[in-house]
Scaffold this motif. Structure first.
Motif, PDB file in Angstrom:
ATOM      1  N   GLY A   1      20.049   2.418 118.288  1.00 30.37           N
ATOM      2  CA  GLY A   1      19.304   2.530 117.036  1.00 30.37           C
ATOM      3  C   GLY A   1      18.712   1.218 116.565  1.00 30.37           C
ATOM      4  O   GLY A   1      18.753   0.189 117.257  1.00 30.37           O
ATOM      5  N   TYR A   2      18.183   1.241 115.351  1.00 37.48           N
ATOM      6  CA  TYR A   2      17.569   0.046 114.762  1.00 37.48           C
ATOM      7  C   TYR A   2      18.653  -0.950 114.367  1.00 37.48           C
ATOM      8  O   TYR A   2      19.681  -0.584 113.797  1.00 37.48           O
ATOM      9  CB  TYR A   2      16.730   0.423 113.534  1.00 37.48           C
ATOM     10  CG  TYR A   2      16.159  -0.784 112.820  1.00 37.48           C
ATOM     11  CD1 TYR A   2      15.016  -1.415 113.304  1.00 37.48           C
ATOM     12  CD2 TYR A   2      16.777  -1.303 111.685  1.00 37.48           C
ATOM     13  CE1 TYR A   2      14.501  -2.533 112.666  1.00 37.48           C
ATOM     14  CE2 TYR A   2      16.265  -2.411 111.034  1.00 37.48           C
ATOM     15  CZ  TYR A   2      15.123  -3.022 111.533  1.00 37.48           C
ATOM     16  OH  TYR A   2      14.615  -4.130 110.906  1.00 37.48           O
ATOM     17  N   LEU A   3      18.404  -2.223 114.656  1.00 42.44           N
ATOM     18  CA  LEU A   3      19.343  -3.286 114.327  1.00 42.44           C
ATOM     19  C   LEU A   3      18.608  -4.453 113.691  1.00 42.44           C
ATOM     20  O   LEU A   3      17.582  -4.905 114.195  1.00 42.44           O
ATOM     21  CB  LEU A   3      20.075  -3.782 115.581  1.00 42.44           C
ATOM     22  CG  LEU A   3      20.936  -5.037 115.407  1.00 42.44           C
ATOM     23  CD1 LEU A   3      22.165  -4.723 114.563  1.00 42.44           C
ATOM     24  CD2 LEU A   3      21.338  -5.615 116.753  1.00 42.44           C
ATOM     25  N   ALA A   4      19.137  -4.945 112.579  1.00 41.75           N
ATOM     26  CA  ALA A   4      18.653  -6.172 111.955  1.00 41.75           C
ATOM     27  C   ALA A   4      19.787  -7.184 112.008  1.00 41.75           C
ATOM     28  O   ALA A   4      20.778  -7.055 111.288  1.00 41.75           O
ATOM     29  CB  ALA A   4      18.223  -5.915 110.517  1.00 41.75           C
ATOM     30  N   GLN A   5      19.672  -8.159 112.891  1.00 44.44           N
ATOM     31  CA  GLN A   5      20.709  -9.177 113.053  1.00 44.44           C
ATOM     32  C   GLN A   5      20.334 -10.387 112.193  1.00 44.44           C
ATOM     33  O   GLN A   5      19.323 -11.033 112.418  1.00 44.44           O
ATOM     34  CB  GLN A   5      20.821  -9.586 114.531  1.00 44.44           C
ATOM     35  CG  GLN A   5      21.958 -10.546 114.822  1.00 44.44           C
ATOM     36  CD  GLN A   5      23.271  -9.847 115.098  1.00 44.44           C
ATOM     37  OE1 GLN A   5      23.390  -8.655 114.866  1.00 44.44           O
ATOM     38  NE2 GLN A   5      24.258 -10.580 115.590  1.00 44.44           N
TER      39      GLN A   5
ATOM     40  N   TYR B   1      16.450 -13.046 108.004  1.00 42.03           N
ATOM     41  CA  TYR B   1      16.601 -12.299 106.757  1.00 42.03           C
ATOM     42  C   TYR B   1      15.241 -11.896 106.201  1.00 42.03           C
ATOM     43  O   TYR B   1      15.036 -10.746 105.784  1.00 42.03           O
ATOM     44  CB  TYR B   1      17.347 -13.153 105.726  1.00 42.03           C
ATOM     45  CG  TYR B   1      17.412 -12.523 104.355  1.00 42.03           C
ATOM     46  CD1 TYR B   1      18.296 -11.492 104.085  1.00 42.03           C
ATOM     47  CD2 TYR B   1      16.574 -12.959 103.334  1.00 42.03           C
ATOM     48  CE1 TYR B   1      18.348 -10.905 102.829  1.00 42.03           C
ATOM     49  CE2 TYR B   1      16.613 -12.375 102.081  1.00 42.03           C
ATOM     50  CZ  TYR B   1      17.504 -11.354 101.830  1.00 42.03           C
ATOM     51  OH  TYR B   1      17.533 -10.765 100.591  1.00 42.03           O
ATOM     52  N   PHE B   2      14.305 -12.817 106.204  1.00 46.45           N
ATOM     53  CA  PHE B   2      12.979 -12.547 105.644  1.00 46.45           C
ATOM     54  C   PHE B   2      12.229 -11.505 106.471  1.00 46.45           C
ATOM     55  O   PHE B   2      11.685 -10.537 105.930  1.00 46.45           O
ATOM     56  CB  PHE B   2      12.181 -13.847 105.580  1.00 46.45           C
ATOM     57  CG  PHE B   2      10.815 -13.702 104.961  1.00 46.45           C
ATOM     58  CD1 PHE B   2      10.675 -13.497 103.599  1.00 46.45           C
ATOM     59  CD2 PHE B   2       9.671 -13.774 105.738  1.00 46.45           C
ATOM     60  CE1 PHE B   2       9.423 -13.358 103.020  1.00 46.45           C
ATOM     61  CE2 PHE B   2       8.415 -13.640 105.173  1.00 46.45           C
ATOM     62  CZ  PHE B   2       8.286 -13.436 103.805  1.00 46.45           C
ATOM     63  N   SER B   3      12.211 -11.676 107.788  1.00 45.91           N
ATOM     64  CA  SER B   3      11.446 -10.758 108.639  1.00 45.91           C
ATOM     65  C   SER B   3      12.041  -9.354 108.641  1.00 45.91           C
ATOM     66  O   SER B   3      11.310  -8.357 108.584  1.00 45.91           O
ATOM     67  CB  SER B   3      11.365 -11.304 110.068  1.00 45.91           C
ATOM     68  OG  SER B   3      12.657 -11.432 110.638  1.00 45.91           O
ATOM     69  N   HIS B   4      13.374  -9.245 108.655  1.00 40.78           N
ATOM     70  CA  HIS B   4      13.996  -7.919 108.634  1.00 40.78           C
ATOM     71  C   HIS B   4      13.848  -7.263 107.268  1.00 40.78           C
ATOM     72  O   HIS B   4      13.767  -6.022 107.184  1.00 40.78           O
ATOM     73  CB  HIS B   4      15.463  -8.015 109.032  1.00 40.78           C
ATOM     74  CG  HIS B   4      15.682  -8.302 110.484  1.00 40.78           C
ATOM     75  ND1 HIS B   4      15.111  -7.537 111.483  1.00 40.78           N
ATOM     76  CD2 HIS B   4      16.406  -9.271 111.118  1.00 40.78           C
ATOM     77  CE1 HIS B   4      15.477  -8.016 112.664  1.00 40.78           C
ATOM     78  NE2 HIS B   4      16.255  -9.056 112.468  1.00 40.78           N
ATOM     79  N   SER B   5      13.824  -8.046 106.217  1.00 40.82           N
ATOM     80  CA  SER B   5      13.570  -7.477 104.891  1.00 40.82           C
ATOM     81  C   SER B   5      12.154  -6.917 104.824  1.00 40.82           C
ATOM     82  O   SER B   5      11.935  -5.808 104.320  1.00 40.82           O
ATOM     83  CB  SER B   5      13.774  -8.542 103.806  1.00 40.82           C
ATOM     84  OG  SER B   5      15.125  -8.956 103.732  1.00 40.82           O
TER      85      SER B   5
ATOM     86  N   ALA C   1      10.445  -5.824 107.243  1.00 40.17           N
ATOM     87  CA  ALA C   1      10.363  -4.646 108.123  1.00 40.17           C
ATOM     88  C   ALA C   1      10.723  -3.366 107.376  1.00 40.17           C
ATOM     89  O   ALA C   1      10.289  -2.278 107.763  1.00 40.17           O
ATOM     90  CB  ALA C   1      11.273  -4.827 109.330  1.00 40.17           C
ATOM     91  N   LEU C   2      11.502  -3.482 106.291  1.00 37.74           N
ATOM     92  CA  LEU C   2      11.884  -2.302 105.519  1.00 37.74           C
ATOM     93  C   LEU C   2      10.688  -1.642 104.844  1.00 37.74           C
ATOM     94  O   LEU C   2      10.768  -0.486 104.415  1.00 37.74           O
ATOM     95  CB  LEU C   2      12.916  -2.677 104.453  1.00 37.74           C
ATOM     96  CG  LEU C   2      14.259  -3.213 104.952  1.00 37.74           C
ATOM     97  CD1 LEU C   2      15.152  -3.563 103.775  1.00 37.74           C
ATOM     98  CD2 LEU C   2      14.949  -2.202 105.855  1.00 37.74           C
TER      99      LEU C   2
END
Length: 373
Positions: free
Chosen positions: A239-243, A250-254, A256-257
């Motif tokens: 599945g989707y993972l934000a490490q 933190y900025f890029s995965h935020s 992505a939401l």
């Protein structure tokens, strides 16, 4: 998985997140408008049927304890089992590639020994995902494994996400033959989620034996050093993972939401993600407000322009202010005519009228908690 107890290890290195973790542990970092990182692992546990959860605290955990409280929001306020806070004897913040978590596990062995579940599942908080552990548990039993480590396999183009993390090398049948903890250069594309499944009795023996030989770090001294002695297997997570390893992560995965498919998978694919309930009025959009492609939490008041951004609870955006590609955490305020782009504003930050702040997509500006500019 009623026969599995959960342990959350807050001894996680956050050297590359110092601007955000100055006043809180990694697990307490706000994420997605109204959540904290620990919400995901707690929700994953309860959605998988795990009802005995211990949290190994570390460093300054006051904000995290305030967020978790009795565990009611995760259905962990129980007469039998439930949520347990395991105290740390260490006062220092967690730093370096090898946090000294083994000593604190050893000092809390009485809780682990007295638990009635046969198996134990350990997890950190930096791996943000929505996972049901039942498939991993079946895999563990089918392979007759001593330890199962969950991992995510990336393509070669995603190698940046694996720098500074723990990497695994497996055989064709899934057995782990090598582990690298925080390598400078990634030599594998299998990223450990720092989630470990094993029998509780084995976990107790590993801790006891490792501490007796001077060990201090769980991953290195209990798992890495026993690759040849134990049957350690890797279970792939699809599945989707934000490490979250750095501010840029933190900025890029935020950001992505803001993609609906990512939001849907992360928050609803294997059960809902729960968080602390805070009663507040719905977000208020005033006459001149313009909002596009953004997440806006309840309690926010918007009179300016917001685009591709995330606003947490209680954020205030005044008239003629412009917010682009930015994160405004709880009770943040952006004054009239202020312009911010590629900026992370921590809790209670106030940007006064007319100020202009601009970072880069690959290097956002971070304004620390309570700052007034």
């Amino acid at each position: 998985m009623k026969n599995v107890m959960g342990l959350i290890n807050l001894h996680e290195s956050h050297d590359l997140l110092r601007e955000i973790t100055k006043n809180r542990p990694l697990a307490a970092i706000p994420f997605g408008g109204r959540y904290r990182l620990i919400d995901f692992v707690l929700s994953n546990f309860i959605n998988s049927g795990i009802t005995n959860v211990g949290i190994l605290s570390a460093g300054n955990s006051r904000s995290l304890m305030d967020h978790i409280r009795s565990g009611k929001e995760w259905d962990l306020a129980r007469k039998r089992d439930g949520l347990f806070i395991l105290p740390s004897l260490q006062t220092d913040n967690v730093q370096g590639a090898f946090p000294k978590d083994l000593v604190d596990f050893f000092n809390n062995l009485d809780y682990i020994r007295s638990s009635r579940q046969r198996y134990v599942l350990l997890s950190g908080s930096r791996a943000v995902c929505n996972i049901n552990y039942e498939a991993a548990f079946r895999f563990h039993q089918e392979k007759n494994a001593d330890i199962t480590i969950l991992y995510k396999e990336y393509s070669d183009t995603d190698v940046r996400q694996m720098t500074g993390a723990t990497l695994l090398e497996t055989t064709s049948d899934g057995r782990i033959v090598d582990m690298e903890i925080c390598p400078v250069s990634a030599r594998s594309n299998k990223l450990s989620l720092a989630m470990y499944l094993m029998e509780r009795s084995l976990f107790v023996d590993l801790i006891d034996a490792s501490v007796a030989r001077g060990g201090t770090n769980l991953a290195r001294d209990c798992f890495l050093k026993n690759l040849e002695n134990l049957r350690i297997y890797g279970f792939p997570f699809q599945g989707y993972l934000a490490q979250i390893n750095s501010v840029q992560d933190y900025f890029s995965h935020s950001m992505a939401l803001l993609t609906p498919a990512v939001w849907q998978e992360l928050f609803f694919s294997n059960g809902s993600i729960y968080t602390k309930v805070k009663d507040a009025a719905p977000a208020k959009y005033q006459q001149d407000a313009q909002v596009r492609s953004s997440l806006v939490a309840n309690g926010s008041v918007i009179a300016g322009k917001v685009e591709n951004s995330i606003l947490f609870r209680g954020a205030k955006i005044h008239k003629d202010a412009r917010i682009t590609n930015s994160i405004i955490m709880q009770n943040g305020e952006v004054g009239p005519g202020a312009i911010i782009e590629n900026v992370i504003c921590d809790k209670d930050v106030k940007i006064t009228a007319g100020k202009r702040l601009k970072g880069e997509l690959n290097h956002p500006i971070v304004i620390t908690k309570g700052t007034v500019i």
